[in-house]
Design an enzyme around this catalytic site. Sequence first.
Site, PDB file in Angstrom:
ATOM      1  N   SER A 448       0.819  -1.209   0.000  1.00 17.63           N
ATOM      2  CA  SER A 448       0.000   0.000   0.000  1.00 17.63           C
ATOM      3  C   SER A 448       0.860   1.270   0.000  1.00 17.63           C
ATOM      4  CB  SER A 448      -0.959  -0.030   1.193  1.00 17.63           C
ATOM      5  OG  SER A 448      -1.909   1.004   1.120  1.00 17.63           O
ATOM      6  N   ASP A 656     -10.157  -4.638  -5.013  1.00 19.38           N
ATOM      7  CA  ASP A 656      -9.651  -3.518  -4.220  1.00 19.38           C
ATOM      8  C   ASP A 656     -10.200  -2.209  -4.781  1.00 19.38           C
ATOM      9  OD1 ASP A 656      -8.228  -1.709  -2.731  1.00 19.38           O
ATOM     10  OD2 ASP A 656      -6.252  -2.523  -3.193  1.00 19.38           O
ATOM     11  N   HIS A 689      -7.883  -5.100  -0.310  1.00 26.78           N
ATOM     12  CA  HIS A 689      -6.630  -4.372  -0.137  1.00 26.78           C
ATOM     13  C   HIS A 689      -5.690  -5.001   0.890  1.00 26.78           C
ATOM     14  CE1 HIS A 689      -4.162  -0.829  -0.780  1.00 26.78           C
ATOM     15  NE2 HIS A 689      -4.052  -0.652   0.514  1.00 26.78           N
TER      16      HIS A 689
END
Length: 756
Positions: A448, A656, A689
Amino acid sequence: MRQATNDDGPQAASPSPNETPSSSSSAAAAAAFASQSEKLSYLKPDDSAAALDSVAVEAQFVTAEDAVIVTADGNRLPAVPLQEAYKLNVLRDEFDSAREKDADADADAESHQSKEKEEAASHVLREEECSTSKLPSKLHVRKNADATEKPVGDSQISMPPSHTNPLFPPLPLYGPPTLLRDLQCWFFRFSSFFLSAAFLGVIVLGSLFTQIPSICWRTLQRLMCRNPDHARPLHEEEARRSSVRKEQERLWKRRKSFGDGNDGQECPLSNDGFTPTEGGPDPIICDVGYYARRVGLDVEEIEVQTEDGFIIDLWHVYDPRECTKLSEADRAHRGPDPFTGSSPKRLKDPSQKRKFPVLLMHGLLQSAGAYCVNDDDSLAFYLCKSGYDVWLGNNRCGFKPKHVLLEYQDPRMWCWNIRQMGIFDLSALTSRVLYETGFEKLGLVAHSQGTTETFVALAKEQRPELGEKLTVFCALAPAAYAGPLIGKMYFKFMRVISPGLFRLMFGIHAFIPIMMVMHSILNPRIYGWLGYKVFSFLFDWTDARWDRGLRDRMFQFAPVYVSAESMRWWLGRECFAKHKCILSTKEEWRSEEREDISEGATDGPLAHAPTLPHPRKDSGLVGKSTVEQPSRKTKGSSAWYNEQVPPFALWVAGNDDLVNGDRLLRRFDRGREPHVKVVHSKVIPEYEHLDVIWAMDAVSEVFEEVREVLWKTCDAREQCRVPTGCESVTAWGPSEKQKKAEATAEDEQSSSDSSS
């Protein structure tokens, strides 16, 4: 002329009628330099020793657009606007030049007078030369290795870039503490405390309100004697893990009841050769070392100083059977200069081959503890037991904001965003790992926001030389393009308010610091439950693929301290939320998408733009859509990276909504990054995610592949032991197709440059 000097440099006295006066330019240059230095110093200069040591003496350019302030005692202050940094260095050079001219003029005058004394002429000349070569100076200029030497007085030296990257606008400048600045800070802290708390309260209430249908459905299922968890995709595996944990707790209690004389045969998890030193029921604490010891490993905490003075935490996961722990002195920070020196080998058996180092970087509002919450199926512990030397990097501030000079209440402590995290934090962490391990390169794994700071740092306009220290960059849920979640109401609210209103609401210090206060006072189970509900509401996560028995533990390592400026970069009206990309403006990536549409190579939002019905042949619109056709550009002309970039490996979560990984893959597939060699890419359709690091099947879907990619790109295979499961993995090299594509792109780029 009579000249009095003290520790602060030369001070001119009034000339006598018989003396040759020095130029007043030195005094004027000194005054201008002192004024600019005061603006950038740690403390306002006064007669105290601490204030004199903290005076700003130089702006050191780490990159062309990142200048940190060096104080008189050698400490660092965070980056300042480029114009201010250039001005400090220019005034310093002018001051040094004026002093040299004055010294030369004084030397010439004294030499002229000495010539009248013929019997001592040669002796006087020698004295003058000696005194000129030893002019006092407290200000030592450190030259940046990448800086271009320019003669003093060259007008170009004072010319900062004519424009700044629209994706990275200048940060505000906060000077040394004054009454006015302190009042300003307290005003923002006061306003942001109530307004941000109100904003957080709305989010919490919204998250709880949206849980009502789920609670009702689960209650109904229970009343009907049905298990509501049967619909979970990995329900059987979750039940199996729960049973294993209960058995491990039973065995741990039995082991403790027998005392320390137990031979460890019934010790939980001892069948893989790693004997736990902690066990029993999970107290749910924010301690990476504790969870490492539960699986037979251990963790040591090391301090790292960045080039702008922040002290950040680096956690080393190691096998206590093989590696000795560093002393407290060796675990302290080594200073701000990166990529210098090396540490001695620390293996208990010096004849044993070393493990290849891997650095893991965490995501937004998290710490590196996110890699340590799933027992043996945690990525950090999995890689360590597979045979890698695992290091966990944490960004600035984290759980304990630290700086060599600044305190929590100083706004300069919080004047940073994603660029500083990539340029300074990632470089400092990489440098320290290479120092401790003795390797020239390491493997980098990021999730991320960790991928974002890496993408930014490796860009050719930022710090591309960092790529030469990496064998591969493994990006989990890569965050380069925004997903549809950025359009949610609460994110849109943060995007529409002005920067001034954003600072009024969220302050100029830490972003909603009340979250960390709640972390310290709430019961960990309540905090873990509430943390999941809030973050699930904000980011549309679910725990469908997680082990819910460990969910409360997962949220003990989040959130952490981040700056309000950093969140403004993500969500404010000027940067990521506006352009929906980290390194291209909205106009640039939309132009690329239109080009893909014309070639039938995209399913992006612009692909469904309506076409004009049946245009006339003479209308000039035949074959054109309402989407304007882009002007053709050379492939790679808008590339983010140069030849220094390391190979990439990407794992994209197909479900996601927070980021758009498909668009990033398409950028690489379409040849827009000719220097990027993608050694592995995978889209996992059902993943969200956080599933790439927390899903129960992440070991088979992600971790095993990460382990193999790290080994096949390793540049020191002969010096390292082979990781478990990688015995048949061959070394990677760029394919002929990739080499040809890169050569073609370079030829097209050079021809384009020559034609322009």
